[in-house]
Scaffold this motif. Sequence first.
Motif, PDB file in Angstrom:
ATOM      1  N   UNK A  44       0.833  -1.211   0.000  1.00  0.00           N
ATOM      2  CA  UNK A  44       0.000   0.000   0.000  1.00  0.00           C
ATOM      3  C   UNK A  44       0.863   1.254   0.000  1.00  0.00           C
ATOM      4  N   UNK A  45       0.495   2.204  -0.830  1.00  0.00           N
ATOM      5  CA  UNK A  45       1.236   3.466  -0.904  1.00  0.00           C
ATOM      6  C   UNK A  45       0.697   4.495   0.072  1.00  0.00           C
ATOM      7  N   UNK A  46      -0.423   4.182   0.731  1.00  0.00           N
ATOM      8  CA  UNK A  46      -1.036   5.085   1.691  1.00  0.00           C
ATOM      9  C   UNK A  46      -2.209   4.391   2.349  1.00  0.00           C
ATOM     10  N   UNK A  47      -2.928   5.121   3.210  1.00  0.00           N
ATOM     11  CA  UNK A  47      -4.039   4.517   3.932  1.00  0.00           C
ATOM     12  C   UNK A  47      -5.151   4.031   3.019  1.00  0.00           C
ATOM     13  N   UNK A  48      -5.523   4.863   2.027  1.00  0.00           N
ATOM     14  CA  UNK A  48      -6.563   4.467   1.083  1.00  0.00           C
ATOM     15  C   UNK A  48      -6.161   3.231   0.297  1.00  0.00           C
ATOM     16  N   UNK A  49      -4.903   3.185  -0.129  1.00  0.00           N
ATOM     17  CA  UNK A  49      -4.403   2.024  -0.856  1.00  0.00           C
ATOM     18  C   UNK A  49      -4.378   0.790   0.039  1.00  0.00           C
ATOM     19  N   UNK A  50      -4.094   0.985   1.338  1.00  0.00           N
ATOM     20  CA  UNK A  50      -4.111  -0.132   2.275  1.00  0.00           C
ATOM     21  C   UNK A  50      -5.485  -0.760   2.379  1.00  0.00           C
ATOM     22  N   UNK A  51      -6.517   0.063   2.436  1.00  0.00           N
ATOM     23  CA  UNK A  51      -7.889  -0.465   2.489  1.00  0.00           C
ATOM     24  C   UNK A  51      -8.232  -1.156   1.171  1.00  0.00           C
ATOM     25  N   UNK A  52      -7.755  -0.605   0.045  1.00  0.00           N
ATOM     26  CA  UNK A  52      -7.990  -1.236  -1.254  1.00  0.00           C
ATOM     27  C   UNK A  52      -7.354  -2.629  -1.300  1.00  0.00           C
ATOM     28  N   UNK A  53      -6.165  -2.764  -0.730  1.00  0.00           N
ATOM     29  CA  UNK A  53      -5.493  -4.058  -0.665  1.00  0.00           C
ATOM     30  C   UNK A  53      -6.321  -5.034   0.174  1.00  0.00           C
ATOM     31  N   UNK A  54      -6.867  -4.574   1.291  1.00  0.00           N
ATOM     32  CA  UNK A  54      -7.687  -5.429   2.140  1.00  0.00           C
ATOM     33  C   UNK A  54      -8.981  -5.843   1.436  1.00  0.00           C
ATOM     34  N   UNK A  55      -9.618  -4.913   0.741  1.00  0.00           N
ATOM     35  CA  UNK A  55     -10.852  -5.230   0.006  1.00  0.00           C
ATOM     36  C   UNK A  55     -10.575  -6.262  -1.086  1.00  0.00           C
ATOM     37  N   UNK A  56      -9.422  -6.150  -1.710  1.00  0.00           N
ATOM     38  CA  UNK A  56      -9.038  -7.127  -2.733  1.00  0.00           C
ATOM     39  C   UNK A  56      -8.792  -8.489  -2.104  1.00  0.00           C
ATOM     40  N   UNK A  57      -8.172  -8.504  -0.937  1.00  0.00           N
ATOM     41  CA  UNK A  57      -7.848  -9.766  -0.255  1.00  0.00           C
ATOM     42  C   UNK A  57      -9.113 -10.451   0.263  1.00  0.00           C
TER      43      UNK A  57
END
Length: 218
Positions: A44-57
Amino acid sequence: MSTKRAPARAYFLRRLYQKSAHIFAGSLIQGFAMGVFLFPHSIPSGGGAGIAVLLNYWFGMPMSLGLWLTNISFLLFAVHYLGRISAIGTIMVITVTSVSVNYFEVYFHSPFANVWVNLLIGSLFLGIGISILFRERVTNGGIGFVALAIAKRKRINPGSALFWMNGGIFLLTAIVIDWKIIIQALLCQWLSTRIVKWLHTPSVIGKRPLYFMAWRRK
Protein backbone atom coordinates in the motif's frame (compact mmCIF):
# COMPACT_ATOMS: atom_id res chain seq x y z
CA MET A 1 -14.87 46.50 -21.16
CA SER A 2 -15.00 43.19 -23.00
CA THR A 3 -11.72 44.05 -24.75
CA LYS A 4 -10.02 44.60 -21.39
CA ARG A 5 -11.37 41.34 -20.01
CA ALA A 6 -10.18 39.27 -22.98
CA PRO A 7 -6.50 38.96 -21.88
CA ALA A 8 -7.55 38.10 -18.32
CA ARG A 9 -9.96 35.46 -19.62
CA ALA A 10 -7.31 34.00 -21.92
CA TYR A 11 -4.82 33.85 -19.04
CA PHE A 12 -7.39 32.15 -16.79
CA LEU A 13 -8.20 29.52 -19.41
CA ARG A 14 -4.51 28.91 -20.12
CA ARG A 15 -3.76 28.52 -16.40
CA LEU A 16 -6.77 26.20 -15.96
CA TYR A 17 -5.56 24.04 -18.85
CA GLN A 18 -2.04 23.90 -17.44
CA LYS A 19 -3.28 23.05 -13.95
CA SER A 20 -5.56 20.30 -15.27
CA ALA A 21 -2.76 18.88 -17.41
CA HIS A 22 -0.38 18.81 -14.43
CA ILE A 23 -2.98 17.16 -12.19
CA PHE A 24 -3.68 14.58 -14.89
CA ALA A 25 0.04 13.87 -15.35
CA GLY A 26 0.70 13.54 -11.61
CA SER A 27 -2.28 11.23 -11.18
CA LEU A 28 -1.21 9.11 -14.14
CA ILE A 29 2.33 8.73 -12.80
CA GLN A 30 1.20 7.68 -9.33
CA GLY A 31 -1.32 5.30 -10.92
CA PHE A 32 1.55 3.80 -12.94
CA ALA A 33 3.60 3.34 -9.76
CA MET A 34 0.74 1.60 -7.97
CA GLY A 35 -0.56 -0.54 -10.82
CA VAL A 36 2.77 -1.81 -12.15
CA PHE A 37 5.15 -1.93 -9.18
CA LEU A 38 3.31 -1.73 -5.84
CA PHE A 39 -0.16 -3.30 -5.98
CA PRO A 40 0.98 -6.58 -7.63
CA HIS A 41 2.94 -7.18 -4.39
CA SER A 42 0.11 -5.86 -2.14
CA ILE A 43 2.26 -2.89 -1.09
CA PRO A 44 0.00 0.00 0.00
CA SER A 45 1.24 3.47 -0.90
CA GLY A 46 -1.04 5.08 1.69
CA GLY A 47 -4.04 4.52 3.93
CA GLY A 48 -6.56 4.47 1.08
CA ALA A 49 -4.40 2.02 -0.86
CA GLY A 50 -4.11 -0.13 2.28
CA ILE A 51 -7.89 -0.46 2.49
CA ALA A 52 -7.99 -1.24 -1.25
CA VAL A 53 -5.49 -4.06 -0.67
CA LEU A 54 -7.69 -5.43 2.14
CA LEU A 55 -10.85 -5.23 0.01
CA ASN A 56 -9.04 -7.13 -2.73
CA TYR A 57 -7.85 -9.77 -0.25
CA TRP A 58 -11.24 -10.24 1.43
CA PHE A 59 -13.71 -9.81 -1.44
CA GLY A 60 -11.63 -9.99 -4.61
CA MET A 61 -12.53 -6.39 -5.43
CA PRO A 62 -10.26 -4.88 -8.11
CA MET A 63 -7.58 -2.63 -6.60
CA SER A 64 -8.59 0.28 -8.82
CA LEU A 65 -12.25 0.13 -7.75
CA GLY A 66 -11.36 -0.33 -4.08
CA LEU A 67 -8.98 2.62 -4.26
CA TRP A 68 -11.61 4.86 -5.87
CA LEU A 69 -14.40 3.89 -3.45
CA THR A 70 -12.17 4.29 -0.40
CA ASN A 71 -10.79 7.68 -1.37
CA ILE A 72 -14.16 9.04 -2.49
CA SER A 73 -15.70 7.91 0.82
CA PHE A 74 -12.96 9.67 2.78
CA LEU A 75 -13.38 12.77 0.65
CA LEU A 76 -17.17 12.93 1.07
CA PHE A 77 -16.76 12.53 4.82
CA ALA A 78 -14.39 15.48 5.10
CA VAL A 79 -15.65 17.88 2.42
CA HIS A 80 -18.21 19.33 4.85
CA TYR A 81 -15.36 20.54 7.06
CA LEU A 82 -12.97 21.72 4.37
CA GLY A 83 -15.14 23.05 1.54
CA ARG A 84 -16.10 21.94 -1.96
CA ILE A 85 -13.69 23.96 -4.07
CA SER A 86 -10.51 22.28 -2.83
CA ALA A 87 -12.19 18.89 -3.26
CA ILE A 88 -12.65 19.26 -7.02
CA GLY A 89 -8.97 18.76 -7.83
CA THR A 90 -8.82 15.80 -5.46
CA ILE A 91 -11.81 14.14 -7.16
CA MET A 92 -9.95 14.44 -10.45
CA VAL A 93 -6.82 12.95 -8.86
CA ILE A 94 -8.74 10.03 -7.33
CA THR A 95 -10.57 9.22 -10.57
CA VAL A 96 -7.60 9.48 -12.94
CA THR A 97 -5.38 7.50 -10.54
CA SER A 98 -7.94 4.70 -10.15
CA VAL A 99 -8.59 4.42 -13.89
CA SER A 100 -4.86 4.41 -14.64
CA VAL A 101 -4.24 1.74 -11.96
CA ASN A 102 -6.80 -0.49 -13.69
CA TYR A 103 -5.25 0.15 -17.11
CA PHE A 104 -1.66 -0.45 -16.03
CA GLU A 105 -2.55 -3.58 -14.04
CA VAL A 106 -4.05 -5.13 -17.17
CA TYR A 107 -1.66 -3.99 -19.90
CA PHE A 108 1.69 -3.44 -18.17
CA HIS A 109 3.79 -5.72 -16.00
CA SER A 110 7.01 -5.00 -14.18
CA PRO A 111 10.08 -6.53 -15.84
CA PHE A 112 11.51 -7.20 -12.38
CA ALA A 113 10.60 -10.23 -10.27
CA ASN A 114 12.19 -9.00 -7.05
CA VAL A 115 9.71 -7.29 -4.71
CA TRP A 116 12.31 -4.91 -3.29
CA VAL A 117 13.37 -3.69 -6.73
CA ASN A 118 9.71 -3.06 -7.57
CA LEU A 119 9.28 -1.27 -4.25
CA LEU A 120 12.22 1.02 -5.03
CA ILE A 121 11.07 1.88 -8.55
CA GLY A 122 7.42 2.22 -7.51
CA SER A 123 8.34 4.59 -4.69
CA LEU A 124 10.41 6.68 -7.11
CA PHE A 125 7.54 7.13 -9.56
CA LEU A 126 5.08 7.65 -6.70
CA GLY A 127 7.19 10.47 -5.28
CA ILE A 128 7.41 12.14 -8.70
CA GLY A 129 3.64 11.95 -9.19
CA ILE A 130 2.89 13.32 -5.73
CA SER A 131 5.37 16.17 -6.24
CA ILE A 132 3.53 17.26 -9.37
CA LEU A 133 0.21 17.17 -7.51
CA PHE A 134 1.58 19.16 -4.59
CA ARG A 135 2.77 21.88 -6.93
CA GLU A 136 -0.86 22.32 -7.96
CA ARG A 137 -1.91 22.30 -4.28
CA VAL A 138 -4.08 19.19 -4.44
CA THR A 139 -3.92 16.15 -2.17
CA ASN A 140 -3.15 12.74 -3.64
CA GLY A 141 -6.05 10.99 -1.86
CA GLY A 142 -9.20 11.43 0.18
CA ILE A 143 -7.64 10.24 3.43
CA GLY A 144 -5.60 13.44 3.54
CA PHE A 145 -8.87 15.38 3.69
CA VAL A 146 -10.01 13.32 6.68
CA ALA A 147 -6.73 14.01 8.46
CA LEU A 148 -7.15 17.73 7.83
CA ALA A 149 -10.76 17.62 9.06
CA ILE A 150 -9.73 15.80 12.26
CA ALA A 151 -6.89 18.26 12.78
CA LYS A 152 -9.26 21.18 12.30
CA ARG A 153 -11.85 19.76 14.67
CA LYS A 154 -9.46 18.51 17.38
CA ARG A 155 -6.84 21.24 16.88
CA ILE A 156 -3.97 18.84 16.44
CA ASN A 157 -1.17 18.59 13.90
CA PRO A 158 -2.52 17.25 10.55
CA GLY A 159 0.68 15.30 9.99
CA SER A 160 0.18 13.48 13.29
CA ALA A 161 -3.44 12.64 12.44
CA LEU A 162 -2.44 11.24 9.06
CA PHE A 163 0.45 9.30 10.57
CA TRP A 164 -1.80 7.44 13.01
CA MET A 165 -4.51 6.81 10.41
CA ASN A 166 -2.08 5.38 7.87
CA GLY A 167 -0.13 3.51 10.53
CA GLY A 168 -3.27 1.79 11.83
CA ILE A 169 -4.32 0.75 8.32
CA PHE A 170 -0.83 -0.54 7.52
CA LEU A 171 -0.76 -2.53 10.75
CA LEU A 172 -4.16 -4.11 10.02
CA THR A 173 -3.03 -4.99 6.48
CA ALA A 174 0.13 -6.58 7.81
CA ILE A 175 -1.79 -8.62 10.41
CA VAL A 176 -4.35 -9.86 7.88
CA ILE A 177 -2.07 -10.55 4.90
CA ASP A 178 1.65 -10.57 5.75
CA TRP A 179 3.75 -8.90 8.44
CA LYS A 180 6.30 -7.80 5.81
CA ILE A 181 3.71 -5.46 4.32
CA ILE A 182 4.07 -2.92 7.12
CA ILE A 183 7.83 -2.77 6.55
CA GLN A 184 7.33 -2.40 2.81
CA ALA A 185 4.61 0.24 3.27
CA LEU A 186 6.74 2.28 5.66
CA LEU A 187 9.73 2.02 3.35
CA CYS A 188 7.56 3.09 0.39
CA GLN A 189 6.34 6.11 2.34
CA TRP A 190 9.88 7.03 3.40
CA LEU A 191 11.33 6.71 -0.11
CA SER A 192 8.51 8.63 -1.81
CA THR A 193 8.82 11.31 0.88
CA ARG A 194 12.53 11.69 0.07
CA ILE A 195 11.66 12.12 -3.61
CA VAL A 196 9.01 14.71 -2.81
CA LYS A 197 11.40 16.69 -0.63
CA TRP A 198 14.15 16.43 -3.23
CA LEU A 199 11.87 17.74 -5.99
CA HIS A 200 10.30 20.34 -3.71
CA THR A 201 10.97 23.84 -5.03
CA PRO A 202 10.07 26.64 -2.60
CA SER A 203 9.95 29.18 -5.41
CA VAL A 204 7.19 27.15 -7.07
CA ILE A 205 5.24 25.87 -4.10
CA GLY A 206 5.78 28.82 -1.82
CA LYS A 207 5.98 28.90 1.95
CA ARG A 208 2.47 27.72 2.61
CA PRO A 209 2.63 24.43 4.58
CA LEU A 210 1.27 21.28 2.96
CA TYR A 211 0.04 18.46 5.19
CA PHE A 212 -1.28 15.97 2.71
CA MET A 213 1.31 13.19 3.20
CA ALA A 214 1.95 11.10 6.25
CA TRP A 215 4.90 11.45 8.65
CA ARG A 216 5.77 15.01 7.86
CA ARG A 217 4.69 18.61 7.83
CA LYS A 218 5.20 20.35 4.54
